[in-house]
Design an enzyme around this catalytic site. Structure first.
Site, mmCIF file in Angstrom:
data_model
loop_
_atom_site.group_PDB
_atom_site.id
_atom_site.type_symbol
_atom_site.label_atom_id
_atom_site.label_comp_id
_atom_site.label_asym_id
_atom_site.label_seq_id
_atom_site.Cartn_x
_atom_site.Cartn_y
_atom_site.Cartn_z
ATOM 1 N N CYS A 204 34.735 46.380 -54.858
ATOM 2 C CA CYS A 204 35.509 47.201 -53.935
ATOM 3 C C CYS A 204 34.590 48.240 -53.322
ATOM 4 O O CYS A 204 33.428 48.351 -53.691
ATOM 5 C CB CYS A 204 36.623 47.917 -54.690
ATOM 6 S SG CYS A 204 37.678 46.812 -55.622
ATOM 7 N N ARG B 174 32.903 44.936 -48.710
ATOM 8 C CA ARG B 174 32.996 44.915 -50.168
ATOM 9 C C ARG B 174 34.399 44.538 -50.635
ATOM 10 O O ARG B 174 34.617 44.322 -51.830
ATOM 11 C CB ARG B 174 32.623 46.277 -50.758
ATOM 12 C CG ARG B 174 31.212 46.745 -50.433
ATOM 13 C CD ARG B 174 30.938 48.102 -51.035
ATOM 14 N NE ARG B 174 31.083 48.069 -52.468
ATOM 15 C CZ ARG B 174 30.106 47.698 -53.305
ATOM 16 N NH1 ARG B 174 28.947 47.319 -52.820
ATOM 17 N NH2 ARG B 174 30.308 47.669 -54.606
ATOM 18 N N LYS C 294 24.612 22.638 -46.565
ATOM 19 C CA LYS C 294 24.095 23.980 -46.232
ATOM 20 C C LYS C 294 23.153 23.894 -45.031
ATOM 21 O O LYS C 294 23.226 24.669 -44.094
ATOM 22 C CB LYS C 294 23.358 24.600 -47.438
ATOM 23 C CG LYS C 294 24.292 25.116 -48.528
ATOM 24 C CD LYS C 294 24.948 26.418 -48.224
ATOM 25 C CE LYS C 294 26.401 26.323 -47.760
ATOM 26 N NZ LYS C 294 27.348 25.590 -48.514
ATOM 27 N N LYS D 103 35.073 30.941 -41.934
ATOM 28 C CA LYS D 103 34.928 31.140 -43.377
ATOM 29 C C LYS D 103 36.083 30.497 -44.142
ATOM 30 O O LYS D 103 35.914 29.903 -45.208
ATOM 31 C CB LYS D 103 34.856 32.632 -43.699
ATOM 32 C CG LYS D 103 34.642 32.942 -45.161
ATOM 33 C CD LYS D 103 33.299 32.420 -45.642
ATOM 34 C CE LYS D 103 33.047 32.558 -47.122
ATOM 35 N NZ LYS D 103 31.857 31.846 -47.567
ATOM 36 N N ASN E 200 35.587 51.094 -58.700
ATOM 37 C CA ASN E 200 35.020 49.777 -58.399
ATOM 38 C C ASN E 200 34.417 49.253 -59.698
ATOM 39 O O ASN E 200 33.625 49.949 -60.342
ATOM 40 C CB ASN E 200 33.929 49.873 -57.337
ATOM 41 C CG ASN E 200 33.157 48.556 -57.250
ATOM 42 O OD1 ASN E 200 33.723 47.483 -57.377
ATOM 43 N ND2 ASN E 200 31.847 48.662 -57.097
ATOM 44 N N GLY E 201 34.812 48.057 -60.094
ATOM 45 C CA GLY E 201 34.308 47.499 -61.354
ATOM 46 C C GLY E 201 35.450 46.844 -62.119
ATOM 47 O O GLY E 201 36.540 46.636 -61.563
ATOM 48 N N GLU F 6 25.192 23.077 -41.768
ATOM 49 C CA GLU F 6 26.091 24.074 -41.174
ATOM 50 C C GLU F 6 25.373 25.300 -40.625
ATOM 51 O O GLU F 6 25.897 25.963 -39.724
ATOM 52 C CB GLU F 6 27.197 24.468 -42.159
ATOM 53 C CG GLU F 6 26.780 25.127 -43.428
ATOM 54 C CD GLU F 6 28.014 25.448 -44.276
ATOM 55 O OE1 GLU F 6 29.007 25.946 -43.742
ATOM 56 O OE2 GLU F 6 27.957 25.173 -45.496
ATOM 57 N N TRP G 168 39.008 44.819 -53.359
ATOM 58 C CA TRP G 168 38.851 43.384 -53.566
ATOM 59 C C TRP G 168 39.503 43.132 -54.908
ATOM 60 O O TRP G 168 38.927 43.382 -55.958
ATOM 61 C CB TRP G 168 37.374 42.982 -53.594
ATOM 62 C CG TRP G 168 37.178 41.538 -53.897
ATOM 63 C CD1 TRP G 168 36.903 40.964 -55.105
ATOM 64 C CD2 TRP G 168 37.281 40.441 -52.977
ATOM 65 N NE1 TRP G 168 36.822 39.605 -54.995
ATOM 66 C CE2 TRP G 168 37.045 39.255 -53.706
ATOM 67 C CE3 TRP G 168 37.528 40.364 -51.612
ATOM 68 C CZ2 TRP G 168 37.068 38.002 -53.110
ATOM 69 C CZ3 TRP G 168 37.552 39.112 -51.017
ATOM 70 C CH2 TRP G 168 37.322 37.950 -51.757
ATOM 71 N N HIS H 105 20.535 0.255 -49.310
ATOM 72 C CA HIS H 105 21.693 -0.475 -48.764
ATOM 73 C C HIS H 105 22.025 -0.028 -47.340
ATOM 74 O O HIS H 105 23.152 -0.190 -46.878
ATOM 75 C CB HIS H 105 22.908 -0.283 -49.687
ATOM 76 C CG HIS H 105 22.619 -0.698 -51.095
ATOM 77 N ND1 HIS H 105 22.457 -2.006 -51.474
ATOM 78 C CD2 HIS H 105 22.406 0.046 -52.205
ATOM 79 C CE1 HIS H 105 22.185 -2.058 -52.772
ATOM 80 N NE2 HIS H 105 22.132 -0.827 -53.239
ATOM 81 N N GLU I 56 25.393 18.937 -51.388
ATOM 82 C CA GLU I 56 25.582 20.360 -51.063
ATOM 83 C C GLU I 56 24.372 20.927 -50.318
ATOM 84 O O GLU I 56 24.503 21.681 -49.354
ATOM 85 C CB GLU I 56 25.867 21.183 -52.325
ATOM 86 C CG GLU I 56 26.030 22.666 -52.117
ATOM 87 C CD GLU I 56 27.052 23.093 -51.070
ATOM 88 O OE1 GLU I 56 26.977 24.252 -50.608
ATOM 89 O OE2 GLU I 56 27.881 22.251 -50.654
HETATM 90 C C1 AGP Z 1 30.851 25.959 -46.947
HETATM 91 O O1 AGP Z 1 29.693 26.648 -46.744
HETATM 92 C C2 AGP Z 1 31.813 26.019 -45.852
HETATM 93 N N1 AGP Z 1 32.133 27.359 -45.555
HETATM 94 C C3 AGP Z 1 33.051 25.150 -46.034
HETATM 95 O O2 AGP Z 1 32.648 23.835 -46.232
HETATM 96 C C4 AGP Z 1 33.950 25.559 -47.193
HETATM 97 O O3 AGP Z 1 33.360 25.235 -48.408
HETATM 98 C C5 AGP Z 1 35.284 24.804 -47.074
HETATM 99 O O4 AGP Z 1 35.886 25.168 -45.853
HETATM 100 C C6 AGP Z 1 36.209 25.110 -48.247
HETATM 101 O O5 AGP Z 1 36.532 26.464 -48.267
HETATM 102 P P1 AGP Z 1 37.281 27.072 -49.563
HETATM 103 O O6 AGP Z 1 36.372 26.932 -50.726
HETATM 104 O O7 AGP Z 1 37.547 28.502 -49.178
HETATM 105 O O8 AGP Z 1 38.545 26.301 -49.743
#
Ligand code: AGP
Length: 591
Positions: free
Chosen positions: A2, A27, A468, A586, A97-98, A471, A71, A487, A464
């Protein structure tokens, strides 16, 4: 995580506090509150939602006050759980905060002595403990109260009848901004930079008393001095803690995130309540994006340690598959707790009578309201669209679930738990030695296509790593099981398509090395992520990104952090807008 603020000076405290809280919104942003001392009483305001949306707010005319942007960790976002929290008399208010780990015990003791609690938070116990020790000396009352508290805290306390603020820190950040005839106490420097660049960094165990004409710092009850430093940063830099991007800052928060998530569920034993697993015959994971890759690692771990079948489904595809039954445990993983596809999959699972557990990072999120069981990651707010620290926190919870449900010999389990507690230090070593990663990223930045490969637990790591890179650098990166290349994908290899290999030192090592040789034979540049003491691999690849040696099962953590950094530095080399990549959000709240 927070944001807390305290102000004492010549300005109207509420406007200073609200503008400073806005600087700390990264935060936490689910609720906020301010308390101002006016005459000998406290004026309080608490609201649900982000403080960023608030223009100004008239709380009172006082020039001493405290504020908080939240938070949530204990008690979902609501007005009564928003800070500041007060004692029974309403004369003492605190912001925190904590996490107070022994709050339940303290609360029961305080209630047995007649204290009445108004919230579900861990924090409120501090206000009542100060009340119990208060006899006109706020500093002394705060010191006494904190002797009883376990966990982490940064607090600022205010008393309606005192022209001062008392603050303290232990394992949570706290700074004092030294202005001209005014002082601001805050969680981080962005909150003070509008008023002063002169700052005192408080240390763990410090207690601060601030009044009109000055301040005193105490440590172990003795008055001490702390140096005043001058902040060279702009406010924007400061919000990123001096890092160029939130993504890099958040990757560097990973050791603390692992510590916080472990401290939630691991003492000498794993404290997760596994009643979600009673009577189940199968587990089905559902999620999207990075969280889906965490599910694949969850499947690997649970099938390795627990004798139960596990399926993993893309949440957006779940609706088209064999519905779960009453003996299915559906585990959804979602950082935001608001991803529409994942929420819909959870609702379908519930309709079909399955039990639903969600692993999420946001208290009070929709996922927590749909699920029957909730386990939280303690990653704190993640601002950068690319999920990094939250992914690692999800893996930590999955390791603990798998080991909690496992039937492996106790000695083996305790050995793994001992090693999992070393992971924060292990990750720190990766963060302290990024030279080779930065060097390789300069090369990869020149390419438009990349292939990521792995076997066993290395396969979801590769997926993964590729996500990264995709994106944030906009390079077309594909993750593949190494055994699948022959294949089809082999056709894509050659000088224009470098390959990044996650080389885990387990039963897949030898055959993975063979796959690497096959890739090299097709003229692709090969970058391997491998153990620090792996002499063999460098004979067959162009670059080796070395990570500290751990039990191979923990390679999902070490390799993923290295691949997050590789994506970051490659995107940076390509001049990409890292924190807000094009076309992405996000939290994807539409199906
Ligand atoms: C990951 O870097 C992306 N932001 C995206 O793939 C994300 O993981 C996906 O939209 C799922 O989000 P969530 O974990 O908030 O459900």
């Amino acid at each position: 995580m927070c944001g807390i603020v305290g102000y004492i000076g010549f300005r109207k405290a509420d406007s200073v506090i609200i503008s400073s809280l806005k600087r700390l919104e990264y935060r936490g942003y689910d609720s906020w509150g301010v308390a101002v001392k006016e005459e000998n009483e406290l004026k309080l305001i608490k609201k649900v939602g982000a403080i960023g949306d608030v223009e100004a707010y008239d709380v009172g005319n006082g020039r001493i006050g405290i504020g908080h942007t939240r938070w949530a960790t204990h008690g979902k976002p609501s007005e009564r759980n928003a800070h500041p929290h007060t004692d029974c008399s309403g004369k003492i208010a605190i912001v925190h905060n904590g996490i107070i780990s022994n709050f339940q015990t303290l609360r029961e003791e305080l209630e047995s002595r007649g204290h009445v609690f108004k919230s579900e938070t861990d924090t409120e116990v501090i206000a009542h403990l100060i009340e119990e020790n208060y006899n006109g000396d706020l500093l002394n009352a705060v010191m006494k109260a904190l002797e009883k508290v376990r966990g982490s805290y940064a607090i600022v306390a205010l008393h309606a009848e005192k022209e001062e603020l008392v603050a303290a820190r232990y394992k949570s950040p706290l700074v004092l901004g030294v202005g001209d005839e005014e002082y601001i106490v805050a969680s981080d420097v962005p909150a003070i930079l509008d008023y002063t660049k002169r700052v005192v960094y408080l240390e763990d165990g410090d207690v601060l008393r601030v009044y009109d004409s000055g301040y005193e710092i105490f440590h172990d009850g003795k008055a001490i001095d702390r140096k005043i430093e001058i902040i060279p940063w702009s406010i924007e830099d400061a919000e990123k803690g001096g890092y160029e991007h939130f993504m890099l800052k958040e990757i560097h928060e990973t050791p603390k995130v692992i510590e916080d998530t472990l401290s939630e569920y691991l003492d000498d034993e794993i404290t997760i309540d596994a009643s979600f697993a009673f009577g189940i015959s199968e587990i089905v994971f559902v999620a999207c994006g990075t969280s889906y890759h965490a599910c694949l690692i969850g499947k690997y771990l649970i099938e390795k340690f627990v004798d139960i079948p596990v399926k993993v489904e893309y949440a957006s595809e779940f609706i088209y598959h064999q519905p779960p039954t009453g003996r299915t445990l559906v585990i959804s993983i979602t950082q935001s707790g608001e991803t529409a596809d994942t929420l819909e999959a959870m609702r379908i699972a519930k309709k079909k009578g399955a039990k639903v557990l969600t692993i999420t990072n946001v208290l009070g999120s929709t996922a927590t309201r749909i699920a029957d069981f909730v386990l939280y990651t303690r990653a704190g707010p993640e601002i950068s669209v690319a999920a990094t620290k939250s992914f690692i926190a999800q893996l930590i919870v999955l390791y603990l679930i798998a080991l909690k449900l496992s039937h492996i010999p106790r000695t083996e389990k305790m050995e793994l738990l001992k090693e999992i507690k070393l992971l924060p230090e292990v990750v720190k070593r990766i963060l302290d030695d990024k030279e080779e990663i930065e060097r390789v990223s300069k090369l990869l930045a020149k390419y438009e296509n990349l292939m990521y490969i792995g076997r066993g637990i290395g396969y979801p790591i590769a997926l993964e790593g590729a996500l990264k890179m995709k994106e944030i650098s906009y390079i077309h990166a594909e993750g593949y099981p190494a055994g699948e290349l022959k294949h089809g994908p082999f056709a894509l290899l050659g000088e224009k398509t470098p390959v990044v290999a996650s080389l885990v030192r387990d039963h897949t090592y030898e055959i993975m090395l063979n796959n690497i040789k096959e890739v090299k034979a097709r003229d692709s540049i090969v970058v391997a992520v491998a153990d620090e003491d792996d002499e063999e691999v460098s004979k067959y690849v162009d670059f080796v990104i070395r990570v500290p040696k751990t039990n191979p099962i923990f390679s999902a953590i070490t390799h993923s952090v290295a691949l997050q950094l590789l994506a970051y530095y490659t995107a940076k080399e390509r001049g990409c807008e890292i924190d807000k990549p094009r076309n992405l959000a996000k939290s994807v709240t539409v199906e």
